[in-house]
Each structure stands twice: as structure tokens, then as C-alpha cells.
Enzyme design. Structure first.
Site, PDB file in Angstrom:
ATOM      1  N   ALA A 103       0.827  -1.207   0.000  1.00 27.93           N
ATOM      2  CA  ALA A 103       0.000   0.000   0.000  1.00 27.93           C
ATOM      3  C   ALA A 103       0.861   1.256   0.000  1.00 27.93           C
ATOM      4  O   ALA A 103       0.603   2.204  -0.748  1.00 27.93           O
ATOM      5  CB  ALA A 103      -0.925  -0.007   1.220  1.00 27.93           C
ATOM      6  N   GLU A 104       1.899   1.285   0.850  1.00 30.47           N
ATOM      7  CA  GLU A 104       2.780   2.454   0.892  1.00 30.47           C
ATOM      8  C   GLU A 104       3.513   2.621  -0.427  1.00 30.47           C
ATOM      9  O   GLU A 104       3.660   3.730  -0.941  1.00 30.47           O
ATOM     10  CB  GLU A 104       3.789   2.308   2.038  1.00 30.47           C
ATOM     11  N   SER A 157       0.452 -13.348 -11.470  1.00 31.95           N
ATOM     12  CA  SER A 157      -0.176 -12.874 -10.237  1.00 31.95           C
ATOM     13  C   SER A 157      -0.884 -11.549 -10.491  1.00 31.95           C
ATOM     14  O   SER A 157      -0.776 -10.962 -11.570  1.00 31.95           O
ATOM     15  CB  SER A 157       0.878 -12.711  -9.144  1.00 31.95           C
ATOM     16  N   GLU A 206     -15.127 -10.694  -6.594  1.00 30.18           N
ATOM     17  CA  GLU A 206     -15.208 -11.995  -5.926  1.00 30.18           C
ATOM     18  C   GLU A 206     -14.201 -12.036  -4.788  1.00 30.18           C
ATOM     19  O   GLU A 206     -13.189 -11.321  -4.822  1.00 30.18           O
ATOM     20  CB  GLU A 206     -14.918 -13.126  -6.915  1.00 30.18           C
ATOM     21  N   LYS A 231     -11.047 -12.942  -2.563  1.00 28.00           N
ATOM     22  CA  LYS A 231      -9.688 -13.420  -2.864  1.00 28.00           C
ATOM     23  C   LYS A 231      -9.352 -14.498  -1.841  1.00 28.00           C
ATOM     24  O   LYS A 231      -9.081 -14.203  -0.684  1.00 28.00           O
ATOM     25  CB  LYS A 231      -8.678 -12.279  -2.796  1.00 28.00           C
ATOM     26  N   GLU A 277      -7.949 -21.924  -6.524  1.00 23.51           N
ATOM     27  CA  GLU A 277      -7.231 -21.907  -5.251  1.00 23.51           C
ATOM     28  C   GLU A 277      -7.563 -23.148  -4.435  1.00 23.51           C
ATOM     29  O   GLU A 277      -8.739 -23.490  -4.246  1.00 23.51           O
ATOM     30  CB  GLU A 277      -7.632 -20.658  -4.463  1.00 23.51           C
ATOM     31  N   LYS A 314     -12.222  -7.985 -11.843  1.00 23.26           N
ATOM     32  CA  LYS A 314     -11.779  -8.347 -13.194  1.00 23.26           C
ATOM     33  C   LYS A 314     -12.730  -7.751 -14.229  1.00 23.26           C
ATOM     34  O   LYS A 314     -13.956  -7.828 -14.061  1.00 23.26           O
ATOM     35  CB  LYS A 314     -11.759  -9.872 -13.366  1.00 23.26           C
ATOM     36  N   CYS A 350      30.055  -0.086   8.995  1.00 25.14           N
ATOM     37  CA  CYS A 350      29.484  -1.419   8.818  1.00 25.14           C
ATOM     38  C   CYS A 350      29.714  -2.254  10.073  1.00 25.14           C
ATOM     39  O   CYS A 350      30.851  -2.364  10.542  1.00 25.14           O
ATOM     40  CB  CYS A 350      30.115  -2.101   7.608  1.00 25.14           C
ATOM     41  N   CYS A 389      32.235  -5.458   8.806  1.00 23.83           N
ATOM     42  CA  CYS A 389      33.642  -5.307   8.406  1.00 23.83           C
ATOM     43  C   CYS A 389      34.277  -4.015   8.906  1.00 23.83           C
ATOM     44  O   CYS A 389      35.484  -3.822   8.765  1.00 23.83           O
ATOM     45  CB  CYS A 389      33.777  -5.388   6.884  1.00 23.83           C
TER      46      CYS A 389
END
Length: 700
Positions: A43-44, A91, A125, A127, A184, A301, A419, A422
């Protein structure tokens, strides 16, 4: 702080925000596609992209040929035979607000060029929160089942699906000769609870939620285990159908499935406006708790299959469908520590270590804090009670602090400037063109930083890259620290070195003859990877799965990409060629050039290519008049929109470029064509009209 209204902005203000958003979105894309570590919810992310687009709409001067890419799936396991989807099993894109639903409908109408008064039917429909599966019927007989996998290749779960009582062995009525039904596999709440009781009584681990239980049950190696699990199925989509679909609408297709004896969801309805879609979303959300099975949103859809064909796909999701997700569930808990993780590109990512808490049925003990700016903005401190949510019901994130519960001794968090692995300086890179600092702080240790080397190796062997079964994160860390694998080429010499070693891999703790043999076999099977997977595995900055696929399709071979990348200095024809690949742009072109300009990368590639031979991708279409040709569209089109024309060209195997060059084969020019048409004339590139284009591709 709320964003300034765009209509109150000056061009300079808009340019600054546009640059900042571009850098932020690019960083999020990098973390999602290349590091498998997204730091914001869908969403963001969608809100950032929408704001970015709105700025360009209001200030056209800001627009450029560069595009931002979208996401992807997971490769099938080596434990199952693989099935190639004849039609990709892609997807859906997600939206999270009513405004975004309205925007989806508006985008569809704009793409189709529909006048305001024209009707547009869209289905709605639930999900289903389960595991996607494709069922193949031939002459009415069930013959094959496959999981989604990476969208192009899935796992063969035929024997397991045969045990699901709701799926008929033979369809009723007169179905098409070939029918691939997609839907599904899920588990009801009651069945899930009863199964967990049996698990507990047997002293076995409990399943976390119904979706995990359904997925684990379907992907059992022993079908007898699957037969003992209470799985269900809803049909809602399709793949290959021969000779033709039995209906011309989404509703009609689902009705046909029902007539064939397949289970379909009874809550699917037809709507004609964004307002009706939103009303249906609210209605389904109210029923959610009483349904008896998990859903995580509502899918919309476009109903007409003709319009679906015109709309086509963008990246790996259809333009004609979208999933409207339910709000993520939230909880409060105590933040005990902030740990800094180092990714393969050197990115320092803060992770909150939390008192475990259940959110949406899943126990959460860690959550992302995004970056140092977000920590400062939210003023998150160790010891704070924080609000968390599973963003998009997947990625836990810290939303904010419960200030009235803050301990008196809690101090502002100071983000490290070195870091933690390292000790090298960690900096925020400055974009030379915009002067904007990257939102991510990165370790400058590069080749000397073990964390980066390990993460690069993990990425190289990961599912969406070379997908080497048995060489997971734990094994790579162990092999790296033992000096067995420190660079990608070492993976492919591991077996030869093991034969000469005094201490064999099979004699190590956790290994044996079988696991060692399986690992070596899995490595051997990856010596000829698909070109797009190989490019993605290299971990080039800004080259995620989508751009790797675009580069692979354009260049056809790794040697061609490498040759162009080596020659891609600023202002060169090679740089322009990469930049002009539709959907790629200057940021990726620069990253590709930088990658091949680094001597250490060239050395690593030489060593790797001595053992690996990347294979060209399969062409989308290879027998059309425009397959393999580079085309450019310019001017106004009258029979279709620009996006529709580009999508058609790509489906026919053509490469669509953003500008005209010596490598352009064909320019399709409509009324108002300007500089591109002039450039084509200058270079002697063939130019045709939209009508001639449609005749050429057989669509007149």
C-alpha cells in the site's frame, strides 16, 4: 506531515519531490527485486508510485522514458517434476484503498479509450487465501495439475490433487477438448482446527494457519498424506482452452465451470462502477469472519474477454484485474533491540527485535524499521512499546510508538556510520544529477565485506535466480566461513575439489552420502540456466527479475549483453541501446555499464562462464513478420492506445524501443509524429502508418 498539494507547487518544488520520490522508489524496487527484503508495504509503495505519476501528469517536463518495474513468484522445487505452463500463470497487482480502486477503473477506461457514458462491466469476488493451482482436463478427463511456481513453470501435483474430493475425475456436460482450469486450494477453519488437534495428539508440530496447512498438504511427496488432509478448491480462472472458450465473459466462464461440476465461489457478482465495486468489497469484508475460510481481499476483473485481450498484461500481472486487499492486522509489543543487517549491495537495514506477538494468526518476533530516516521520523527507541502490522499481511513492520508507555531511560537511536560486519564506512550515496541522498546507508567495504559476499552468494543460488536445491542460506554461510565457496564459480568446482579433499563433504556434520550426492546433482543441473535467471543471479543493481527478462529478450545471449555492457560508456550507442529497451531506462543502463566496467566482476564472470552456459529465453512468438525486430511508435494512434500497441508488438515477438536509432527496424507513425519521424528519415529507417502496421501483423 501531509504532502503539499500538487496544484500549489512550483516547477522547482515539483522537480525536487519528483527526484526524491524517484530515488526512494528505486531503492524500494532494489530491495524487493534484488535483495528479497522489501521495507514498505504494498500500500505504501503504491502510494509513492501514484504520487510520482501525479507529479508527472501535472508537470509533463518531469516525464522521461524510464519506467518502474513490478514484482514476481517462486521457482518450483526440485522435489517435484516440473510442468511448463502453456499460458503463464501470473499474479495480480494489489490496491489498498477506495481511491486506488477508482484509479484502477479509470486506468482501464483510459487504456481502452472508453467515453464517460460507455458501460464497463467488472466482476468482484473474494480473494481466497490458499495455494494457486492449475488443473488440465482433456476430453473431459482430469489429466494433470500444477502449482503456480514462478508463473512459467510449476510443480507437478497431479497425484495429490486427485485426492481432493471436490475436483471431479471427469467433467459433466460438454467441456472444450482441452481445458486448463485455475483456482485456489484452501482449507476451512473447522478442518484446520480439527487437523491441528490431531497433530497435537500425535505429538507433531502445529500448522500456523490454514493457508500454510493447505500448501503443505498439497505439496506432500506422498499422495496418501494429502488424501488424509481436508482440502477444498474454488475455480475462478483458466489457461489453455481448445478449440475455444465456452463463453465470452468472466461471469460466463465461471458459470461454465460450475456446469462442468467444478466448485466456484457463490459470492462473485457483476458491477458497473467503482462505487459498486467498493460496496461489494465492504459487503464481503462484513461477511469475512462468518465465511468459514480465509480470504485476504476482493478481486476485480474486467468481465469482457475481448476487453481483457485488448488490455493485456504489464510486467507479470494483467491490466484487466486487481486485488483489493483488506487492511493488515495490527498489534502492540515491546521493542527489545535494533539489529543492523547488511545486504549483498551493502545496504544497512535496521531490524526490530520484538517480544513475540501474534498478528493475523502468525507469531512475529522481528519487524522492519525501513531505514534510518524512518527510525528518526518515528523516533523509535529500544525499550519502546510499538505498534506493528503485517504489511500486506506478509511483511511485519513497525508503524509507530506508544509514547505514554516509553521508559524514562529510553534514548534516541543513533544509526551506525560504519558497517557492523567489516568496520568500513557506511555512507548515503548522493545522486550526482539530483543532489538527493539515497534513503539507504551502504557499506563501502565492497569486496572485503564478508556480509556482502555471503548475501551475493545467497542471491545467486536463490529460488528466483539459479535455484540450486540444497544450497540454502545456512549452507552458503557455512561453506563461506569454511572457505569452500567464496565466489559463484566455486559452486561449480565444489564437487571436483571435494574429491581431492582429505575431509569429504559427506563426512561433515549434517551431511551424508545421499545429501551430498543430491547437492552435487542439483549444482550439475544448473550449468545451463535460462539467460534471464542468470542475469538476475548476477545481482546487478537495479536489475530485478523483470528487467533481467527484458535484457534477456533483447540481447538473446549473455555474450551480446556483455559486449554491449562493456561498450556502454556515457553518450555511446551501446548505452543508448540499453536505455532504449522499453521499460529499462537510464538508471538500469548506467548500472549495467558500471557492472561490466568493474575488473573484479569481469574476473568473476570469466571464472563462472568456464562452468556455466546461459541458454537463450524462449521467444514469445517466433513466426510473425515482426518477431525479433525493433519497432518504435510515434504520433497519435487511432485504432488503439499507445500502451495497447506496445503490448501487441511485444506479444508478437517485437522489441519496442523508446527512441529511434540505427538499430530500429520499423517506425509506426501516426498524425502529429515529430522528431522521431524526422530521425527515422535521417537514418533511412522504414516508416509505416498504423493501418499498414495492423495489416502487417494480421490485425487489420
Amino acid at each position: 506531515m501531509s504532502a503539499k498539494p500538487i496544484d500549489a507547487m512550483t516547477l522547482a518544488q515539483a522537480r525536487r519531490e519528483h527526484s526524491r520520490l524517484g530515488a526512494e522508489i528505486a531503492a524500494h524496487d532494489a530491495r524487493y527485486y534484488r535483495e528479497d527484503a522489501p521495507t514498505v508495504s504494498d500500500a505504501e509503495y503504491d502510494r509513492l508510485r501514484r504520487r510520482y505519476g501525479e507529479l508527472e501528469s501535472a508537470f509533463p517536463e518531469l516525464a522521461s522514458p524510464d519506467s518502474l518495474t513490478k514484482k514476481v513468484g517462486a521457482a518450483p522445487s526440485e522435489k517435484f517434476a516440473k510442468i511448463r505452463h502453456r499460458i503463464p500463470m501470473l499474479s495480480l497487482g494489489n490496491v489498498f484503498s477506495e481511491a486506488e480502486v477508482e484509479d484502477f477503473v479509470a486506468r482501464v477506461r483510459r487504456f481502452l479509450g472508453l467515453p464517460t457514458e460507455a458501460s464497463l462491466a467488472i466482476t468482484a469476488e473474494p480473494k481466497i487465501d490458499g495455494l494457486s493451482c492449475s488443473l488440465r482436463f482433456e476430453n473431459g478427463e482430469f489429466v494433470q495439475a500444477a502449482t503456480r511456481g514462478d508463473g512459467f513453470e510449476g510443480e507437478d501435483v497431479t497425484a495429490n490433487v486427485r485426492t481432493i474430493a471436490e475436483i471431479p475425475a471427469r467433467l459433466k456436460g460438454e467441456p472444450p477438448e482441452v481445458l486448463e482450469v485455475r483456482g485456489e486450494v484452501y482449507m476451512t477453519h473447522a478442518d484446520f482446527a480439527a487437523m491441528n488437534v490431531r497433530q497435537q495428539e500425535a505429538g507433531k508440530p502445529l500448522f500456523a494457519n490454514p493457508r500454510n496447512a493447505a500448501a503443505g498438504s498439497l505439496r506432500q511427496l506422498d499422495p496418501n498424506i494429502t488424501a488424509g488432509r481436508p482440502l477444498h478448491f474454488f475455480a475462478y480462472a483458466w489457461g489453455e482452452i481448445l478449440p475455444a472458450p465456452p463463453a465470452g465473459t468472466q461471469m460466463g466462464m465461471v458459470a461454465a465451470f460450475k456446469s462442468y461440476g467444478l466448485p466456484v465461489n457463490p459470492l462473485m457478482v457483476l458491477c458497473h462502477s467503482a462505487e459498486e465495486l467498493i460496496a461489494k468489497y465492504r459487503s464481503i469484508e462484513e461477511k469475512r469472519a462468518a465465511l468459514g475460510y480465509d480470504i485476504d481481499g476482493v478481486v476485480y476483473k474486467v468481465d469482457s474477454l475481448v476487453l481483457q485481450e485488448r488490455l493485456g498484461f504489464v510486467s507479470r500481472s494483467p491490466r484487466w484485474a486487481v486485488a483489493h486487499k483488506f487492511p493488515a492486522e495490527q498489534a502492540t509489543t515491546v521493542l527489545r533491540d535494533i539489529e543492523i543487517q547488511v545486504g549483498r549491495t551493502g545496504a544497512l537495514t535496521p531490524v526490530a527485535r520484538l517480544d513475540p506477538v501474534t498478528v493475523g494468526g502468525v507469531t512475529v518476533a522481528n519487524a522492519t524499521l525501513h531505514n534510518e530516516d524512518e527510525i528518526a521520523r518515528k523516533d523509535v527507541r529500544i525499550g519502546d512499546t510499538v505498534r506493528i502490522q503485517r504489511a500486506g499481511d506478509v511483511i511485519p513492520q513497525v508503524l509507530g510508538v506508544v509514547l505514554n508507555k516509553r521508559p524514562a531511560e529510553a534514548k534516541p537511536y543513533v544509526f551506525p556510520d560504519h558497517c557492523p560486519i567489516c568496520g568500513s564506512a557506511a555512507i548515503r550515496e548522493i545522486d550526482e544529477k539530483t543532489g538527493v541522498a539515497d534513503v539507504v546507508r551502504r557499506c563501502t567495504g565492497g569486496l572485503i565485506c564478508p556480509a556482502q559476499a555471503i548475501e551475493r552468494l545467497k542471491h545467486f543460488a536463490s529460488r528466483n535466480a539459479l535455484d540450486i536445491e540444497g544450497l540454502g542460506d545456512k549452507q552458503i554461510e557455512q561453506f563461506y566461513h569454511d572457505g569452500l565457496i567464496t565466489k559463484p564459480a566455486d559452486i561449480f568446482t565444489l564437487e571436483a575439489r571435494d574429491k581431492a579433499a582429505l575431509k569429504k563433504l559427506k563426512d561433515r556434520e549434517g551431511y551424508g552420502e545421499t545429501s551430498t550426492r543430491n547437492l552435487f546433482r542439483a549444482i550439475e543441473q544448473r550449468r545451463a540456466p535460462a539467460l534471464n535467471r542468470f542475469i538476475y543471479a548476477l545481482g546487478i543493481r537495479h536489475v530485478g527479475e523483470t528487467n533481467a527478462r527484458r535484457l534477456a529478450r533483447h540481447f538473446g545471449s549473455f555474450s551480446a549483453l556483455r559486449e554491449t555492457g562493456r561498450a556502454a560508456a556515457p553518450g555511446s550507442e551501446a548505452r543508448a541501446e540499453i536505455n532504449n529497451i522499453e521499460g529499462v531506462g537510464e538508471v538500469v543502463a548506467e548500472a549495467v555499464a558500471d557492472f561490466f566496467a568493474e575488473p573484479h566482476n569481469e574476473e568473476a564472470l570469466d571464472a563462472l562462464l568456464a562452468h556455466v552456459n546461459p541458454q537463450p529465453m524462449e521467444e514469445i512468438v517466433s513466426d510473425t513478420p515482426v518477431a525479433g525486430k525493433t519497432v518504435v511508435f510515434t504520433g497519435a494512434l487511432e485504432r488503439m492506445t499507445r500502451d495497447e500497441a506496445k503490448a501487441m508488438a511485444e506479444r508478437l515477438g517485437a522489441k519496442v524501443a523508446a527512441s529511434v536509432s540505427k538499430k530500429t527496424d520499423l517506425v509506426i507513425a501516426g498524425p502529429g509524429a515529430g522528431s522521431k519521424l524526422a530521425k527515422a528519415a535521417e537514418l533511412g529507417v522504414e516508416t509505416i502508418s498504423e493501418e499498414d502496421w495492423l495489416k502487417l501483423v494480421g490485425r487489420a
